[in-house]
Structures are given as C-alpha cells and as structure tokens.
Design a protein around this motif. Structure first.
Motif, PDB file in Angstrom:
ATOM      1  N   ASP A   1       0.810  -1.221   0.000  1.00  0.00           N
ATOM      2  CA  ASP A   1       0.000   0.000   0.000  1.00  0.00           C
ATOM      3  C   ASP A   1       0.840   1.267   0.000  1.00  0.00           C
ATOM      4  O   ASP A   1       0.316   2.365   0.158  1.00  0.00           O
ATOM      5  CB  ASP A   1      -0.944   0.005   1.200  1.00  0.00           C
ATOM      6  N   LEU A   2       2.169   1.113  -0.184  1.00  0.00           N
ATOM      7  CA  LEU A   2       3.070   2.260  -0.233  1.00  0.00           C
ATOM      8  C   LEU A   2       3.985   2.122  -1.438  1.00  0.00           C
ATOM      9  O   LEU A   2       4.273   1.013  -1.878  1.00  0.00           O
ATOM     10  CB  LEU A   2       3.916   2.355   1.042  1.00  0.00           C
ATOM     11  N   ALA A   3       4.458   3.231  -1.974  1.00  0.00           N
ATOM     12  CA  ALA A   3       5.364   3.191  -3.119  1.00  0.00           C
ATOM     13  C   ALA A   3       6.362   4.337  -3.029  1.00  0.00           C
ATOM     14  O   ALA A   3       5.971   5.484  -2.801  1.00  0.00           O
ATOM     15  CB  ALA A   3       4.582   3.286  -4.432  1.00  0.00           C
TER      16      ALA A   3
ATOM     17  N   ALA B   1       3.972   1.919   9.537  1.00  0.00           N
ATOM     18  CA  ALA B   1       2.708   2.299  10.188  1.00  0.00           C
ATOM     19  C   ALA B   1       2.587   3.817  10.263  1.00  0.00           C
ATOM     20  O   ALA B   1       1.506   4.379  10.066  1.00  0.00           O
ATOM     21  CB  ALA B   1       2.642   1.692  11.585  1.00  0.00           C
ATOM     22  N   ALA B   2       3.700   4.497  10.537  1.00  0.00           N
ATOM     23  CA  ALA B   2       3.692   5.956  10.622  1.00  0.00           C
ATOM     24  C   ALA B   2       3.329   6.580   9.286  1.00  0.00           C
ATOM     25  O   ALA B   2       2.550   7.542   9.226  1.00  0.00           O
ATOM     26  CB  ALA B   2       5.055   6.460  11.081  1.00  0.00           C
ATOM     27  N   LEU B   3       3.878   6.046   8.210  1.00  0.00           N
ATOM     28  CA  LEU B   3       3.558   6.561   6.885  1.00  0.00           C
ATOM     29  C   LEU B   3       2.074   6.392   6.580  1.00  0.00           C
ATOM     30  O   LEU B   3       1.442   7.265   5.975  1.00  0.00           O
ATOM     31  CB  LEU B   3       4.407   5.861   5.821  1.00  0.00           C
ATOM     32  N   ARG B   4       1.506   5.291   7.031  1.00  0.00           N
ATOM     33  CA  ARG B   4       0.073   5.063   6.810  1.00  0.00           C
ATOM     34  C   ARG B   4      -0.770   6.051   7.613  1.00  0.00           C
ATOM     35  O   ARG B   4      -1.794   6.531   7.141  1.00  0.00           O
ATOM     36  CB  ARG B   4      -0.282   3.624   7.181  1.00  0.00           C
ATOM     37  N   VAL B   5      -0.333   6.343   8.834  1.00  0.00           N
ATOM     38  CA  VAL B   5      -1.039   7.317   9.664  1.00  0.00           C
ATOM     39  C   VAL B   5      -1.049   8.683   8.992  1.00  0.00           C
ATOM     40  O   VAL B   5      -2.086   9.356   8.900  1.00  0.00           O
ATOM     41  CB  VAL B   5      -0.382   7.419  11.064  1.00  0.00           C
TER      42      VAL B   5
END
Length: 237
Positions: free
Chosen positions: A40-42, A129-133
C-alpha cells in the motif's frame, strides 16, 4: 548526491506515494526498499538535499515526503516550509526524521507544516505504520510524544515576539475543552470518556477546530493551544 525518481512506476490500487529525502545514500536506499516492500506504499523518488526534495515534491507530487532534518544546501525545516507553503505542493504531507526525541528543530518543523516526526532508530514496521497514519491525514503525535514536546513549547510562549498570535475567539466553550485535552496529550477515546460524549462527537469538534484555527492536523492544534495561551507548559493548563 543528486535526485532519483521513479516517475514511470506510478502505483495502482490507491498506494500512497512517498518521496525519501536524506543526505545519506545508504539510509535512503534502506528506506526506499522498506517502503517498496509494502503493497500500500510506493517510493517514487529520492532526494539527497533539501533543495532536491522541494524540486522533486513539485515535480512528482507525492502524498508524503519522508524528510531528514539535517541536510546540505537546504535543511529539512526550510524544505518543509517551502513544500507546505507552495500552492503546487500544499497538499503534500511531510514526516520529519530526527535523531533525538526533542531535536531542536522539531517544534520549528511542526510550525513549518510537518505532520509529525519519527526517530531514525524507529523499527521498520513502525515506520511503515507511521507513513500510513500520515497518509490517512492524521498527525503522528502520540500522547507520549505530545507530552515530551511540552518542554519545547515552553520556550515559545505568547510573550515571545516571534510567536504567532492565535485567536481562540471563534471557538465554542466545548471546543475549547477539547482543544485543552488535545494539548494535554489525550487520545480521542480518552477525550470522549472525560467529556462523557461519543467518539464521533469528539471527531466533529476536532474537525471544526481545525477549520477555525487553520490547522491541518492534530499536531497544529497542540501548537495553537500553546501559542494562544490556553495552555502553559509550566502549569499544564
């Protein structure tokens, strides 16, 4: 140092696009590989200087810039300010990387528009997790972090000529209560319990506070509470 981009690999499926800015090549590579391991990240680019970070943010329009504080040419603080104040990149979120819990630049970085900060020794899973937040529009200031920052806020009181004048005249009495509890480091759930209201009501109050105080996330509500004089670091209220 230069800049590296991955413009041709625009992710699908709603993946959050991250630009990595750090002057150490090995760290940039490690961050990029870690980000690319998450579906879910790139990682869409790497910048070795603050100026490159600003230029690439304008060109690539990432969702998030993972920004080191101390970089050559243009430090992370000024790079953050330029990204957040440029109409082209105003929606780009910035997550600051720092070496110490109370790095001397953290307060200024938040004032410049960063949505939070992480220590460089953060575990890989916690960084993801921080990037998702941040991608979800939340501020990365956990209650424990907020409390550690209080000491830094105490150096920037409303009596300081350099401190902005935050006007709380537009907020309601209940919104003032919510703002005070946010500044004390309470979570939304804790605020709901303290005030005897539902979680959805707390979230509504927070959205209204952000709109009235021109704060783009929770971190900046904390700053507003201190700079308005609602909370003093010495008294805790």
């Amino acid at each position: 140092m230069g800049a590296i981009t991955n413009e041709g690999a625009r992710p699908g499926g709603g993946a959050s696009r991250v630009l990595v800015a750090d002057d150490q090549h090995l760290l940039r590579t490690g961050f990029r590989l870690l980000i690319e391991s998450a579906p879910d990240l790139a990682a869409v680019g790497e910048a070795g200087t603050g100026r490159d970070a600003v230029d690439l943010a304008r060109r690539l329009r990432p969702d998030i810039v993972l920004m080191d504080v101390r970089m050559p040419d243009l430090d992370g603080l000024e790079a953050t300010r330029r990204i957040r104040t440029d109409p082209v990149t105003a929606d780009v979120k910035v997550l600051i990387l720092t070496t110490f819990d109370l790095d001397e630049y953290v307060y200024a970085a938040l004032r410049a528009g960063a949505s939070g900060f992480l220590l460089k020794d953060t575990r890989p899973g916690d960084l993801l997790a921080a990037l998702r937040v941040i991608a979800a529009g939340e501020a990365l200031l956990a209650p424990t972090v907020t409390r550690r920052l209080i000491a830094e806020f105490s150096r920037h009181t409303p009596d300081d000529p350099g401190a902005p004048n935050v006007d709380l005249g537009r907020i309601t009495a209940r919104e003032r209560e919510v703002l005070l509890l946010i500044a004390r480091g309470l979570t939304n759930t804790e605020i709901a319990v303290r005030l005897g209201v539902g979680l959805a009501t707390v979230k509504t109050h927070i959205r209204r506070l952000m709109a009235k105080l021109d704060a783009h996330d929770r971190a900046h509500l904390v700053i507003a509470a201190y700079e308005s004089g609602l909370v003093s670091a010495s008294s805790g209220r």
